[in-house]
Design an enzyme around this catalytic site. Structure first.
Site, PDB file in Angstrom:
ATOM      1  N   GLU A  34     -17.144  -8.249  53.801  1.00 21.88           N
ATOM      2  CA  GLU A  34     -16.289  -7.855  52.730  1.00 21.88           C
ATOM      3  C   GLU A  34     -16.284  -9.280  51.803  1.00 21.88           C
ATOM      4  O   GLU A  34     -16.548 -10.380  52.224  1.00 21.88           O
ATOM      5  CB  GLU A  34     -14.858  -7.733  53.191  1.00 21.88           C
ATOM      6  CG  GLU A  34     -13.790  -7.336  52.019  1.00 21.88           C
ATOM      7  CD  GLU A  34     -12.983  -8.410  51.448  1.00 21.88           C
ATOM      8  OE1 GLU A  34     -12.285  -8.210  50.646  1.00 21.88           O
ATOM      9  OE2 GLU A  34     -13.185  -9.845  51.813  1.00 21.88           O
ATOM     10  N   HIS A  49     -12.518 -15.867  46.225  1.00 22.34           N
ATOM     11  CA  HIS A  49     -11.131 -15.131  46.089  1.00 22.34           C
ATOM     12  C   HIS A  49     -10.233 -14.961  45.067  1.00 22.34           C
ATOM     13  O   HIS A  49      -9.744 -13.961  44.561  1.00 22.34           O
ATOM     14  CB  HIS A  49     -10.497 -15.331  47.426  1.00 22.34           C
ATOM     15  CG  HIS A  49      -9.524 -14.361  47.681  1.00 22.34           C
ATOM     16  ND1 HIS A  49      -8.179 -14.896  47.229  1.00 22.34           N
ATOM     17  CD2 HIS A  49      -9.288 -13.099  48.178  1.00 22.34           C
ATOM     18  CE1 HIS A  49      -7.284 -13.858  47.578  1.00 22.34           C
ATOM     19  NE2 HIS A  49      -7.846 -12.827  48.276  1.00 22.34           N
ATOM     20  N   LYS A 110     -11.498  -8.049  41.986  1.00 23.47           N
ATOM     21  CA  LYS A 110     -10.360  -8.669  41.887  1.00 23.47           C
ATOM     22  C   LYS A 110      -9.590  -8.117  40.584  1.00 23.47           C
ATOM     23  O   LYS A 110      -8.234  -8.151  40.316  1.00 23.47           O
ATOM     24  CB  LYS A 110     -10.296 -10.241  41.971  1.00 23.47           C
ATOM     25  CG  LYS A 110     -10.422 -10.563  43.297  1.00 23.47           C
ATOM     26  CD  LYS A 110      -9.269 -10.327  44.337  1.00 23.47           C
ATOM     27  CE  LYS A 110      -9.130 -10.716  45.593  1.00 23.47           C
ATOM     28  NZ  LYS A 110      -8.311 -10.142  46.454  1.00 23.47           N
TER      29      LYS A 110
HETATM   30  O1  G3P Z   1      -9.848  -5.464  52.118  1.00 22.59           O
HETATM   31  C1  G3P Z   1      -8.882  -5.989  51.470  1.00 22.59           C
HETATM   32  C2  G3P Z   1      -8.391  -7.275  51.561  1.00 22.59           C
HETATM   33  O2  G3P Z   1      -9.387  -8.252  51.589  1.00 22.59           O
HETATM   34  C3  G3P Z   1      -7.414  -7.721  50.474  1.00 22.59           C
HETATM   35  O3  G3P Z   1      -6.672  -9.031  50.510  1.00 22.59           O
HETATM   36  O4  G3P Z   1      -6.287 -10.961  49.599  1.00 22.59           O
HETATM   37  O5  G3P Z   1      -7.922 -10.908  51.213  1.00 22.59           O
HETATM   38  O6  G3P Z   1      -8.550 -10.108  49.080  1.00 22.59           O
HETATM   39  P1  G3P Z   1      -7.400 -10.219  50.033  1.00 22.59           P
HETATM   40 CA    CA Z   2     -10.672  -9.112  49.507  1.00 20.17          CA
END
Ligand code: G3P
Ligand code: CA
Length: 239
Positions: A34, A49, A110
């Site tokens: 991911e 992120h 995002k």
């Molecule tokens: O896959 C969903 C998850 O990654 C969402 O939360 O904040 O880690 O991007 P975050």
């Molecule tokens: Ca994520």
């Protein structure tokens, strides 16, 4: 048998959303990695992120206010540990090129094109260019809608914090295949109604072995974890 996805790679053990983190996750045996995507001032897709650079890099301010050449000068490793000094923010192009023949991808947008012009087209173009297996996910359902308008078959997942039943109709409207649910709110009935609707359910972000086992026993289709090695080692017998 749930798929195991490395969240931002293997962020337990390497700087998140970087090449070494993805390598570590793949070495642990994940089914996919991911990653989170933002866009630079000059339109390059970068894997990071936060909207801002401050937490994970030596820079500060918004990603969107810098060019790719400016971002290349930053260190995205040293804040995780001095031994990671020199690690850079990767572009999505680099990550797909490097790992496209080794794993699949869960690509989180995002923001959609209301913030980053044409990001949906750009991501799809890179997925096609590298011919990789990818699912596109987002909390931003408008971005997912735009992806679906552009591509009728790419896998889509709605990320949310809430109950599965609230999102099934939206998923169907978008022809999304996945619900990506915050794990604490998933119970057996969420899994059941998701499956009855012909959808799959993924859970994020699980770093506890007992919880991972419980969720797989419930029938969850995908576990996203910061620590792929730990989860894979302990779920081997169920896979
Ligand atoms: O896959 C969903 C998850 O990654 C969402 O939360 O904040 O880690 O991007 P975050
Ligand atoms: Ca994520």
């Amino acid at each position: 048998m749930a798929l195991i996805i490395g969240h931002r790679g293997a962020r337990c053990c390497a700087p998140e959303n970087t090449i070494p983190s993805f390598k570590l996750a793949i070495e642990a045996g994940v089914d996919g990695i991911e990653l989170d995507v933002h866009m630079t001032k000059d339109g390059e897709l970068v894997v990071i992120h936060d909207d801002t650079l401050d937490r994970t890099t030596t820079g500060s301010g918004y990603v969107k206010d810098y060019t790719i050449n400016e971002l290349r000068k930053l260190d995205a490793g040293v804040k995780f540990g001095v031994e990671w000094r020199g690690v850079k923010i990767p572009t999505l192009d680099e990550v797909l090129r490097e790992f496209g023949n080794k794993t699949s991808f869960v690509i989180e947008l995002k923001h959609g094109s209301d913030v980053y012009p044409s990001i949906e087209e750009e991501v799809l173009n890179l997925v096609k260019k590298h011919n990789v297996k990818a699912k596109i996910v987002s909390f931003d359902f408008n971005a997912l809608e735009r992806v679906r308008q552009l591509d009728d078959s790419v896998e889509l997942g709605l990320i949310f914090i809430g109950k599965a039943r609230w999102f099934i109709d939206i998923a169907k409207k978008l022809k999304a295949q996945w619900l990506q649910a915050e794990y604490r709110l998933i119970n057996e009935s969420d899994v059941k109604i998701t499956h009855e609707a012909g959808l799959k359910i993924g859970a994020w972000t699980i770093n506890d072995v007992d919880i991972a086992i419980k969720l797989t026993e419930m029938g969850v289709d995908e576990i996203t974890t910061d620590n792929p090695s730990l989860i894979i080692r302990n779920l081997k017998h169920t896979r």
